[in-house]
Design a protein around this motif. Structure first.
Motif, mmCIF file in Angstrom:
data_model
loop_
_atom_site.group_PDB
_atom_site.id
_atom_site.type_symbol
_atom_site.label_atom_id
_atom_site.label_comp_id
_atom_site.label_asym_id
_atom_site.label_seq_id
_atom_site.Cartn_x
_atom_site.Cartn_y
_atom_site.Cartn_z
ATOM 1 N N GLN A 632 0.821 -1.220 0.000
ATOM 2 C CA GLN A 632 0.000 0.000 0.000
ATOM 3 C C GLN A 632 0.843 1.252 0.000
ATOM 4 N N ASP A 633 2.169 1.073 -0.136
ATOM 5 C CA ASP A 633 3.069 2.227 -0.147
ATOM 6 C C ASP A 633 4.113 2.103 -1.251
ATOM 7 N N ALA A 634 3.660 1.638 -2.420
ATOM 8 C CA ALA A 634 4.495 1.561 -3.621
ATOM 9 C C ALA A 634 5.700 0.651 -3.437
ATOM 10 N N GLY A 635 5.546 -0.395 -2.632
ATOM 11 C CA GLY A 635 6.622 -1.360 -2.479
ATOM 12 C C GLY A 635 7.482 -1.161 -1.267
ATOM 13 N N GLY A 636 7.192 -0.139 -0.469
ATOM 14 C CA GLY A 636 7.981 0.063 0.742
ATOM 15 C C GLY A 636 7.823 -1.084 1.714
ATOM 16 N N ALA A 637 6.607 -1.612 1.814
ATOM 17 C CA ALA A 637 6.331 -2.753 2.675
ATOM 18 C C ALA A 637 5.353 -3.675 1.975
ATOM 19 N N TRP A 638 5.523 -4.968 2.193
ATOM 20 C CA TRP A 638 4.669 -5.975 1.579
ATOM 21 C C TRP A 638 4.111 -6.902 2.660
ATOM 22 N N ARG A 639 2.874 -7.369 2.447
ATOM 23 C CA ARG A 639 2.264 -8.344 3.345
ATOM 24 C C ARG A 639 1.660 -9.469 2.511
ATOM 25 N N GLU A 640 1.847 -10.692 3.010
ATOM 26 C CA GLU A 640 1.187 -11.827 2.383
ATOM 27 C C GLU A 640 -0.231 -11.877 2.931
ATOM 28 N N ILE A 641 -1.249 -11.762 2.056
ATOM 29 C CA ILE A 641 -2.617 -11.574 2.525
ATOM 30 C C ILE A 641 -3.546 -12.725 2.175
ATOM 31 N N SER A 642 -3.031 -13.779 1.534
ATOM 32 C CA SER A 642 -3.918 -14.873 1.140
ATOM 33 C C SER A 642 -4.238 -15.795 2.304
ATOM 34 N N GLY A 643 -3.441 -15.792 3.346
ATOM 35 C CA GLY A 643 -3.756 -16.510 4.568
ATOM 36 C C GLY A 643 -3.912 -18.008 4.419
ATOM 37 N N GLY A 644 -3.250 -18.592 3.442
ATOM 38 C CA GLY A 644 -3.327 -20.032 3.271
ATOM 39 C C GLY A 644 -4.603 -20.534 2.636
ATOM 40 N N ASN A 645 -5.448 -19.630 2.133
ATOM 41 C CA ASN A 645 -6.718 -20.049 1.545
ATOM 42 C C ASN A 645 -6.562 -20.693 0.168
ATOM 43 N N PHE A 646 -5.519 -20.314 -0.535
ATOM 44 C CA PHE A 646 -5.388 -20.742 -1.922
ATOM 45 C C PHE A 646 -4.267 -21.765 -2.032
#
Length: 968
Positions: A632-646
């Motif tokens: 959400q900040d142009a690559g400054g920080a990343w989060r894995e958001i799929s939570g193992g669902n896929f």
């Protein structure tokens, strides 16, 4: 160029009932030619990953089960069905039809041909995933016949010689290509292709039909040869036990196998099947890796022919042909392992014995050089397992097709190149028309030769068979302009309907328009994220990979994603196993996150920007291992958001256009659900809900949120298009006007109200917004405005209709170069009201030749008139008013007497000479004409000046009828 998957690497056979993909470390490799072995393996890997289940297997009969589930869900009401009565529920074809590439034109892979036995102009063509098409005018126009059938993958076509209204289409592509979809049996028509019924679904399950032969003595008797295939793809799959030669004695209603692996001792494909032209009980079959088998009793028993032929275990595929007037003379071309051409053999006694003839040597085709029939010059493997066909003409001329085409007029003693630059490579089908013309089908479409391969003419006209990959793009302000990468036909640009102009080569991949200058500046790519940019409308491209270290390596997927930010065309994001970003229109790239983005090293399969973030800082990537990462900040920080669902590859992502917290994810492979939705994607721990209720269990390749109405969501699957009007809570089949073919991409543009489906086999389709295209004849004339006027007047007739449901629209005027309406253009007039019938282009360079095109766009933005946009003016020049009369030159002579001086000159040769002007000044250094005095104007060729008049310098210039002055 295409490929054979024989002996391809990277996939291992699994025990049981499917295909497993071997896990191996991904290491960087250098960029390579388009058809080297690494490319084949990676193309195969890219395709198969999109068909695997959660357990790493491709289920048996997966597509068949999905079709049955689709019908059951429609019948129960679990899945709705859109109707034509709803405004906007109609897809219209956008082509390519065809792709224009200089003097050549391409459509897509044609795998089968059948010519009517008595009507020279009637021919049927089958596409790899394009269905059956028919022409009755020698290829000037084609009509699709099977868009609503369960399978549009065609491997064989046959016409009953005793009743040509009966046509058979064997479904499933029978070539060893990595996206060769398997079929659903054989389609039969008894009315020349108008309607079809399915026969042979059970015996041919999970296979593809390579050949169909109908007995000339009894139309109820026919034979079929089939090849391997599973889950829709023909590469690196488990052998299936129902291969061989099959016979029906009741027009296809039931079948029995007459040649099986129990006899041939190899579970391989039978790709060739011939019937004797003089004995309807004599058959020959070419069985991969086994040999040539013959039957003299209609297939009841078979014998392998061995005398003089290569030993089994030394060859792969066999292509065969019999002389139509001499049933004892046959030819057979063998594939050596590795795809090379092993050689060509001939028999003159029906196969009792064979002898090798000359082996075709170095040739050319489509500008490429070949070391043998199937092998590109200097390559270490060939493609005879993918493209191999043969035919013999009544005059004895033998034609062989591999990657190239060769011909022999001396029974195989010598071979000549028969493939000019404007014929595509990779030959899959031959047919002989009733007039003796030779037809060929290949990876680029259909060509016809009237003289046995000496000369060729494209017959692609309106065939729409292009196989698009994901990553297509739409022009930000022109509804008629699109760009998309294709299998084996590069990247075409749709700048004039229905023509798409080939602008970039290779296997075309992702693309993007520069929103700041989209008419001239856009991006195209090929395998492994090889990224290029044009600033002249596609005439030239330059590398756009400065700093993009993973480009050209297999750290990037075979078809790797990149996309531009909707709010700023200078910002692009690309994916390998890392994220890359540029903010200066690809002037330079930089790593944009952890390298790799996921600790597993999995590669990125898709990228999506949040359209509502004007700063271009919110975007997500989907990986091959089923994970989704968000910044959400142009690559400054990343989060894995799929939570193992896929647990399967994430094929596509789409944000709600107004709310970046709402994110949709599409999953490839098999295993429900295929669509998921999060309404809190930006939170620390996003939640996901499966939203695929009613959708059949088939890969979903694309998801799209309607840019105007976010509650409307579209899904593109291997079984076509589906739509939800409530954010995914329920779904409806959405196939009105759309073929049941795999959709690889769905793209929208809010400003042009465009939604386009890009299919893998039937080209592109645009969602008509409740109205049809204008009925418009296009430009009628372009003429110099007048003898003395400025500009060229472009004229056109009033459209007979602006389309169904609309009565208004505008015109756009485009100016091209002198050689017709091809290449980039300049828009010289736009937004002209519907009452306009002419426009004067005053910006054309005087004296230069140009051509013009008129584009009609109706009020609901349906792109371009079907006929009008094909029309181009004759070249015109704004010239008459630009060429002045010549001056008088050095012809001025003078004399004087006591009181005056007289000047005389020769009048110049000029048809519209209107006046000759005399100017005087006190010095030649005076600025002309501001500091000179006009002394005389008229047609007189002399002037007398009093000596005391005060002028010491004189000039003479001419004026033409338009007032244009000469140089004095």
């Amino acid at each position: 160029m295409a490929w054979s998957c024989r002996k391809a690497m990277g996939v291992v056979l699994a025990s049981g009932w499917g295909v497993a993909f071997a896990s191996e470390p991904v290491a960087p490799v250098a960029a390579a030619p388009a058809e080297e072995e690494r490319t084949i393996s990676e193309r195969e890997r890219w395709e198969i990953l999109r068909r695997l289940g959660a357990d790493g297997m491709i289920p048996f009969d997966a597509r068949g089960r999905a079709l049955r589930q689709l019908r059951a869900n429609l019948a129960s009401g679990l899945l709705g069905e859109a109707t034509d009565s709803i405004d906007g529920d109609r897809w219209i074809p956008l082509g390519p039809s065809p792709i224009s590439a200089g003097p050549a034109s391409f459509s897509g892979r044609v795998t089968a041909l059948a010519a009517h036995p008595t009507q020279a102009g009637t021919v049927y063509a089958g596409g790899a995933q394009g269905g059956v098409w028919k022409t009755t005018d020698g290829g000037s126009t084609w009509t699709p016949l099977t868009d609503t059938q369960d399978s549009l993958a065609i491997g064989a076509l046959a016409i009953d010689p005793s009743n040509p209204q009966i046509v058979y289409a064997g479904t499933g592509e029978a070539n060893g290509s990595c996206d060769a979809y398997y079929g659903v049996g054989i389609l039969k028509s008894t009315d020349g292709g108008a309607t079809w019924s399915k026969v042979g679904a059970t015996p041919f399950a999970n296979t593809s039909i390579a050949r169909i032969v109908v007995s000339p003595a009894n139309g109820s008797t026919l034979w079929a040869a089939n090849t391997t295939g599973t889950a829709g793809f023909g590469c690196s799959v488990l052998p299936t036990s129902n291969l061989g030669v099959w016979r029906s004695t009741n027009g296809g209603s039931s079948w029995s196998r007459v040649l099986s692996p129990l006899q041939t001792l190899t579970i391989t494909s039978t790709r060739e099947l011939l019937i004797s032209p003089s004995d309807p009980n004599r058959l020959w079959a070419g069985v991969d890796e086994s040999g040539i088998w013959t039957s003299s009793n209609g297939g009841t028993s078979w014998t392998r022919q061995t005398t003089g032929l290569p030993a089994s275990g030394t060859f792969g595929r066999i292509a065969m042909a019999v002389h139509p007037l001499n049933a004892l003379e046959l030819y057979a071309s063998f594939e050596a392992f590795g795809g090379f051409n092993l050689g060509v053999w001939k028999t003159t006694n029906g196969g009792t014995s064979w002898s090798q003839v000359a082996t075709p040597g170095a040739t050319t085709c489509q500008g490429f050089s070949f070391q043998d029939l199937c092998t590109y010059a200097s390559n270490t493997f060939g493609q005879c397992g993918y493209s191999a066909r043969a035919i013999v003409r009544p005059d004895g001329t033998v034609i062989l097709g591999g990657t190239t085409i060769v011909r022999s007029t001396d029974g195989g003693a010598s071979w000549q190149d028969a493939c000019p630059d404007d014929v595509h490579v990779d030959q899959h089908a031959f047919a002989r028309g009733a007039d003796g013309a030779l037809w060929v089908g290949n990876d680029g479409g259909v060509w016809r030769s009237p003289d046995g391969g000496v000369s060729w003419a494209t017959r692609n006209t309106n065939l729409e068979l292009t196989q698009f990959y994901p990553g297509a793009s739409l022009h930000p302000s022109r509804p008629d302009v699109a760009l998309g990468g294709t299998q084996d036909n590069g990247t075409p640009l749709r700048d004039v309907s229905p023509r798409w102009r080939h602008v970039f080569g290779g296997d075309g991949a992702s693309s993007a328009f520069d929103t700041a200058a989209p008419d001239t500046t856009f991006y195209a790519s090929s395998q492994y994220l090889l990224l290029y940019k044009t600033t002249d409308g596609g005439l030239t491209f330059q590398s756009a990979m400065n700093g993009l270290a993973d480009g050209g390596t297999n750290l990037a997927a075979f078809i790797a994603p990149f996309t531009g930010c909707p709010a700023d065309g200078a910002v692009l994001v690309a994916g390998s196993n890392n994220v890359w970003r540029t903010i200066d229109a690809a002037g330079s790239w930089a790593s944009n996150g952890p390298d790799p983005i996921d600790p597993s090293g999995a590669r990125i399969a898709c990228i999506a920007f949040a359209p509502s973030d004007a700063s271009c800082g919110t975007y997500a990537v989907g990986l091959e291992n089923g994970k989704v990462w968000l910044t959400q900040d142009a690559g400054g920080a990343w989060r894995e958001i799929s939570g193992g669902n896929f647990t399967r590859l994430v094929s596509d992502l789409a944000f709600d256009p107004a709310n970046p917290a709402v994110l949709y994810a599409a999953l490839a492979g098999f295993g429900a659900p295929h669509l998921w939705k999060s309404t809190d994607a930006g939170s620390a721990a996003p939640t996901w809900t499966g939203i695929a209720s009613g959708l059949p269990d088939a890969p979903v390749n694309a998801v799209l949120v309607d840019p105007e109405t976010p509650s409307i969501v579209y899904a593109g699957s291997d079984l076509g298009v589906f739509r939800s009007s409530n954010g995914g809570s329920s779904w409806a089949s959405f196939m009105n006007g759309h073929p049941r073919v795999a959709v690889y991409d769905l793209v929208a543009n809010a400003s042009t109200r465009s939604i386009v489906s890009f299919t893998h086999g039937r080209g592109a389709f645009r969602l008509a917004q409740g109205c049809t295209t204008p009925a418009f004849a296009g430009v009628s004339a372009a003429t110099d405005e007048s003898v003395c006027g400025t500009g060229v007047r472009v004229s056109w007739p009033t459209p007979s209709s602006w389309g169904t449901g609309v009565s208004d629209g505008t015109f756009e005027i485009r100016r091209y170069g002198p050689n017709g309406c091809a290449g980039p253009f300049t828009t010289v007039g736009s937004g002209l009201p519907r009452t306009s019938t002419s426009f004067v282009d005053t910006s054309a360079s005087p004296g230069a030749s140009h051509t013009w095109r008129v584009v009609a766009t109706n009020a609901c933005a349906t792109p371009l008139a079907t006929a009008g946009v094909q029309e181009c003016s004759a070249p015109a020049v704004d010239a008459a008013d630009a060429v002045a009369c010549p001056g008088v030159g050095d012809s001025v002579a003078g004399s004087k007497d006591a009181g005056s001086a007289t000047f005389a000159w020769s009048p110049p040769a000029c048809a519209d000479l209107a006046a000759q002007e005399v100017y005087g000044a006190t010095s030649f250094a005076a600025a002309f004409p501001s500091e000179w005095t006009l002394l005389q104007s008229g047609t007189t060729n002399a002037y007398t000046e009093p000596l005391d008049g005060g002028f010491r310098a004189f000039r003479v210039r001419t004026l033409d009828g338009c007032g244009n002055p000469s140089e004095p």
